[in-house]
Enzyme design. Structure first.
Site, PDB file in Angstrom:
ATOM      1  CG  HIS A 216      23.379 -47.436  10.178  1.00  0.00           C
ATOM      2  ND1 HIS A 216      22.537 -47.929  10.961  1.00  0.00           N
ATOM      3  CD2 HIS A 216      23.788 -48.448  10.360  1.00  0.00           C
ATOM      4  CE1 HIS A 216      22.053 -49.358  11.085  1.00  0.00           C
ATOM      5  NE2 HIS A 216      23.101 -49.848  10.177  1.00  0.00           N
ATOM      6  CE  LYS A 651      21.420 -54.497  -0.642  1.00  0.00           C
ATOM      7  NZ  LYS A 651      21.657 -56.269  -0.298  1.00  0.00           N
TER       8      LYS A 651
END
Length: 993
Positions: A216, A651
């Site tokens: 990431h 999210k």
């Protein structure tokens, strides 16, 4: 006259407390906070700092006069060096930097005074592109220097704490005497009578913690710069040596100046996206340069602590904490991670491990020049190695043979890499003149090294050479137990859709229909029958002739490639967007197609990743269906790993709804697994920020997990800047390893508070209301997407080149397809942090007084709920109303979008007030997590505030220049300044995504 870093008395008042104001002062957030008395800090002629306080910065609510004075002096010294360099190159930039920073210091001294911020805004609007770039570079480098100084200060504080205990006649052991260390944890368990020494010891032996380094992209610094900042930290330590000669001090100062000058003169901007191979190289660098030494060093201390606290040493092979990686194997949405790339990364890791062990063996060879007293097993082992120069020194005879095998391993790996990369460079092993390797076998498996090493160890112990055995040899054995012969095990990750497409293509080729159109029952029936059968679905050599599309072929080639790798090089096969039991069985069947089966001992464990609200809710039922498939449960031998996605669930549904879904889902999955007699391990996919599941207080984070969900087994991701923060220096890495080990051990003996039915009902209400509010704004509010794109640097983040993956899974999609990292990163940049708190106020607020009282009771009595609220309070304490508003003023054009910005900030104020109502605190800065970060962040705010203001100005210019659709020198300079600003804010906030 040179500006002194500590010369601003206004700023000194600011760093002495979080906020200096009267109780009636109006905060820029619109919330009245508790007044904190100003702590006077004085500087004498010698530069000494005096103030009130008593705790180190890493745990401080204020700057401490004694413990933190060295940090402030280090920052001043580094800043002076930087200023000299900048002033010599560009006096105008130096002057502007001073002016902007002065306004930042003034604002830090009195946050209710808007004049300093207005001055920063006005000055930023007048800067040329060249000036903006120079100032951005100066501020960003200054923040990186502060971070380097604080890293050294953390190390210094750790030693200082131990020395202060010695002065108080407290026994100082190998590990720190703190609640979150193994020493403190063992003492607490024993003192409270929670377990006996034998029970603690047995639990530690079966404990398994695995930290997974991920690809990431949240580390914004280039690897070359990270090495230089680490060197600065090391040089600061050298300068504090009590025996330092004046010449050595002069040399150390010159070294600091050279390093800072070389950083200033370098290009800190990544001009190209890193390849997955480069990302893997960065992850490997942490292992090679830090963890290779830190892991055995920590295990040596843990071993000694166990002997003191538990009366027993650890078995030589016991390693309660290990490392794995996604870097080079995570292909979810990343077309750059091809089967060839994964093979290259695995081969390179094996090469690096062989070289590291070869270096160890070269040193060990010189340590064991012993020519008598060997065990029978050692004599027998030495006799299997003829034609050795070491006739009498049998340990050397064995080590010499292992050296040759490792050289052969290096040769084989480099030949494979040359073939993969089409690089004709002469392999390392051949260039050393090792021409007698034809009959030598390379090291393939961990046992190839472990067995002879243990024979040597046991022989040394049995023959009276315990001291030699407990030297480098035991460190090598522990390294081998932790890292294997492949450095790290590599996970592979792919989205479930890719496997569905592959199986569908195969069923259509076989003429039995479209797999995608079958219902779940039909899919499971087909998959179960094929898994139970012996024949493959098709002949592998016919793959190219089956008319499969490129995507399907690529998916199948991943399995084909994995089947050829050493099983010890691979870890889990993670299925993102997993939704059904057939998603897991499909991967198992594709492995079987290429010979990866339990019988062949090369099957990768299949790990479903549940990451949306619906997927988490359905996960228990999915596992129940999966565990009823006998051919599957037989293959996994009673063990299952499940990954919980924190980033995407937050999210998808907002922070509170995601937290409750994760809690509920894990709790229910544990019960399902117990019903089927399956040992369940959770793999926690957390980011560095609170919005992505991160927690700056690691020990508390682990202890607050739902009951019965860890049980000594804990797998978690570490990524980007968090790898640097937690493992960027040897002693800090050792401390992080200690906290992980202690927390998982302590959790095993903790009696968790189970939520009452009343609390559960409250969480159902909170979750539903919070999710509805969050989703309405993000998904249904038509003004939101235009506002998000205008008010944040989301569209510009791609220019940063911080990762090999695209920012979106679907390049044509909207917010829903945006990855969780850029979603969080964008809001962090503007100091709004919306992704971490949106929906919270709607969930926690209620018109019913009984609801409010219940929430207060939950906060007071339920650790999980308290930790959740405290983390939200911490991130809210890092928001800045005025800074966020300036982004809107500069960048948001439409009347409707501007109105939405006002509504968002009203929600922010309302959320802060709601949290304070639950916690019964007068200020968010009073919360435990905010207090933990308060002194650290206060030092940075005078730097970050001007960067934020200038970033908004740069975004405005950049977008105007891009509209001209013509390349220009001005556009390039503004783009570079913007990229540096993004990096600077990430360094100042100490997290990005």
């Amino acid at each position: 006259m040179k500006f002194s870093f500590l010369a601003s008395t206004a700023w000194l008042s600011a760093i002495a407390c979080t906020v200096t104001a009267s109780p009636k002062a109006t905060k820029p957030f619109g919330v009245v906070s508790k007044a904190h008395p100003t702590v006077a800090i004085e500087i004498d002629a010698g530069g000494a700092v005096s103030a009130e306080g008593s705790v180190p910065l890493s745990q401080a609510t204020t700057i401490d006069s004694t413990l933190d004075a060295p940090l402030l002096r280090d920052i001043q010294m580094l800043n002076d060096i930087l200023e000299d360099i900048v002033k010599k190159e560009n006096p105008k930039v130096h002057k502007l930097y001073h002016e902007l920073r002065k306004h930042g210091l003034d604002r830090a001294a009195n946050t209710s005074n808007n004049v300093p911020l207005d001055k920063i805004i006005k000055l930023s609007s007048k800067l040329s592109a060249d000036e903006a770039l120079g100032i951005m570079r100066t501020f960003t480098l200054a923040l990186n220097l502060i971070n380097a100084a604080e890293t050294h200060h953390r190390l210094r504080s750790m030693k200082s704490n131990e020395l202060s205990l010695m002065s108080e006649n407290v026994d100082v052991g190998p590990l720190p005497c703190t609640d979150d260390s193994m020493r403190g944890t063992i003492d607490e368990i024993l003192d409270k009578g929670l377990a006996t020494k034998e029970e603690i010891y047995d639990q530690l032996l079966k404990q398994n913690v695995e930290i997974v380094l991920t690809a990431h992209p949240t580390e914004v610094n280039r690897k070359t710069l990270l090495r230089k900042f680490r060197k600065i930290t090391e040089t600061l330590a050298d300068l504090e040596r009590p025996d330092l000669h004046p010449y050595e001090k002069s040399e150390a100062m010159s070294r600091l100046k050279r390093i800072i000058a070389s950083i200033w003169g370098s290009d800190e901007i990544r001009r190209q996206k890193p390849t997955p191979q480069k990302e893997a190289s960065g992850g490997n660098a942490v292992i090679e340069t830090i963890l290779w030494d830190a892991v055995p060093a920590y295990l040596r201390k843990l071993d000694a602590q166990c002997e003191i606290s538990l009366g027993r040493r650890l078995p030589v092979e016991t390693v309660p904490i290990r490392f794995a990686s996604w870097i080079g194997g995570d292909r979810d949405g990343n077309p750059n991670v091809t089967p060839a790339v994964t093979r290259e990364v695995v081969t390179h890791q094996r090469l690096r491990a062989a070289r590291l062990f070869l270096t160890d063996m070269n040193t060990l060879y010189n340590e064991v020049a012993i020519s008598n007293h060997f065990s029978e097993e050692m004599n027998a082992l030495a006799d299997t190695i003829p034609n050795s120069f070491d006739k009498l020194e049998k340990y050397r005879r064995v080590i010499g043979h292992l050296q040759k095998r490792l050289i052969k391993t290096v040769k084989v790996c480099e030949e494979e890499l040359a073939e993969i990369t089409q690089n004709e460079q002469l392999p390392f092993a051949l260039s050393t003149g090792a021409d007698d390797l034809d009959e030598i076998e390379p090291i393939l498996y961990k046992a190839d090294l472990m067995e002879p090493l243990k024979v040597m160890y046991d022989s040394l112990v049995q023959t009276g050479y315990e001291g030699v055995a407990d030297g480098l040899l035991i460190d090598i054995i522990r390294r081998l137990a932790a890292f294997g012969t492949t450095l790290v095990r590599l996970d592979i990750r792919e989205e479930s859709t890719a496997h569905k497409e592959a199986v569908d293509a195969i069923t259509q080729y076989l003429g039995i229909g479209s797999y995608k159109l079958w219902d779940e029952e039909a899919k499971i029936s087909f998959l179960q029958a094929e898994l139970a059968g012996k024949r493959p679905l098709f002949r592998t050599r016919d793959m190219e002739k089956m008319g499969l599309d490129a995507g399907v072929l690529k998916t199948l080639r991943v399995f084909e490639m994995a089947a050829t790798l050493n099983p010890e090089a691979l870890g889990a096969y993670v299925i993102s967007q997993a939704q059904t039991a057939s998603d897991v069985l499909a991967v198992m069947l594709l492995q079987k197609q290429f010979g990866m089966t339990p019988g062949n001992k090369n099957m990768m464990r299949v790990v479903p990743l549940f990451e949306t609200l619906n997927d988490l809710t359905n996960a228990p039922e999915v596992l129940d269906t999966l565990f009823k498939v006998s051919v599957y449960t037989g293959a996994v031998k009673g063990k299952q790993e499940v990954m919980v996605g924190y980033s995407d669930s937050a999210k998808d549904a907002g922070r509170l709804a995601a937290c409750w879904a994760q809690y509920n889902s894990q709790e229910k999955m544990v019960k399902v697994a117990a019903t089927h007699n399956i040992e369940l391990t959770f793999f926690h996919g957390k980011g560095g920020t609170v919005g992505r599941g991160g927690n700056p207080a690691l020990y508390r984070a682990i202890m607050s997990h739902p009951p019965n969900t860890i049980n000594g087994r804990f797998r978690v991701t570490e990524q980007g800047e968090m790898i640097t923060q937690n493992f960027g220096a040897p002693l800090i890495a050792e401390r992080s390893l200690d906290i992980y080990t202690a927390a998982v051990l302590g959790e095993a003996f903790t009696k968790h508070v189970e939520p009452t039915e009343k609390w559960r009902k409250q969480m159902e209400r909170v979750s539903a209301d919070s999710c509805a509010d969050y989703r309405f704004l993000v998904r249904e509010e038509p003004r939101f997407v235009p506002y998000f794109r205008q008010a944040t640097p989301e569209l510009e983040l791609g220019t940063l080149n911080i990762g090999s993956r695209p920012a979106k899974r679907n390049p044509k999609g909207g917010i829903e397809s945006l990855r969780a990292i850029p979603w969080t990163f964008a809001w962090t940049q503007t100091r709004t942090h919306l992704s971490a708190w949106l929906g919270v106020a709607a969930g926690l607020n209620s018109e019913s007084p009984s609801d409010v009282e219940d929430l207060k009771e939950m906060y007071d009595q339920w650790p999980w709920f308290r930790e959740t609220i405290d983390l939200i309070a911490m991130i809210l304490s890092k928001t800045d109303f005025s800074i966020a508003k300036n982004y809107d003023t500069q960048l948001v054009h439409g009347k409707d979008e501007k109105a939405l910005g006002e509504e968002v900030r009203e929600k922010l104020v309302h959320t802060r007030q709601t949290i304070l109502g639950i916690t019964q605190q007068e200020s968010l800065a009073d919360g435990p997590h905010a207090a933990l970060l308060r002194a650290s962040t206060t030092i940075r705010h005078p730097y970050v505030d001007p960067i934020n203001v200038m970033q908004a100005e740069l975004l405005k210019r950049f977008r105007e220049l891009e509209k001209q659709d013509e390349p220009s020198d001005e556009l390039d300079k503004v783009r570079d300044a913007l990229i540096v600003s993004i990096s600077g804010i990430a360094q100042g906030m100490r997290n990005s995504g």
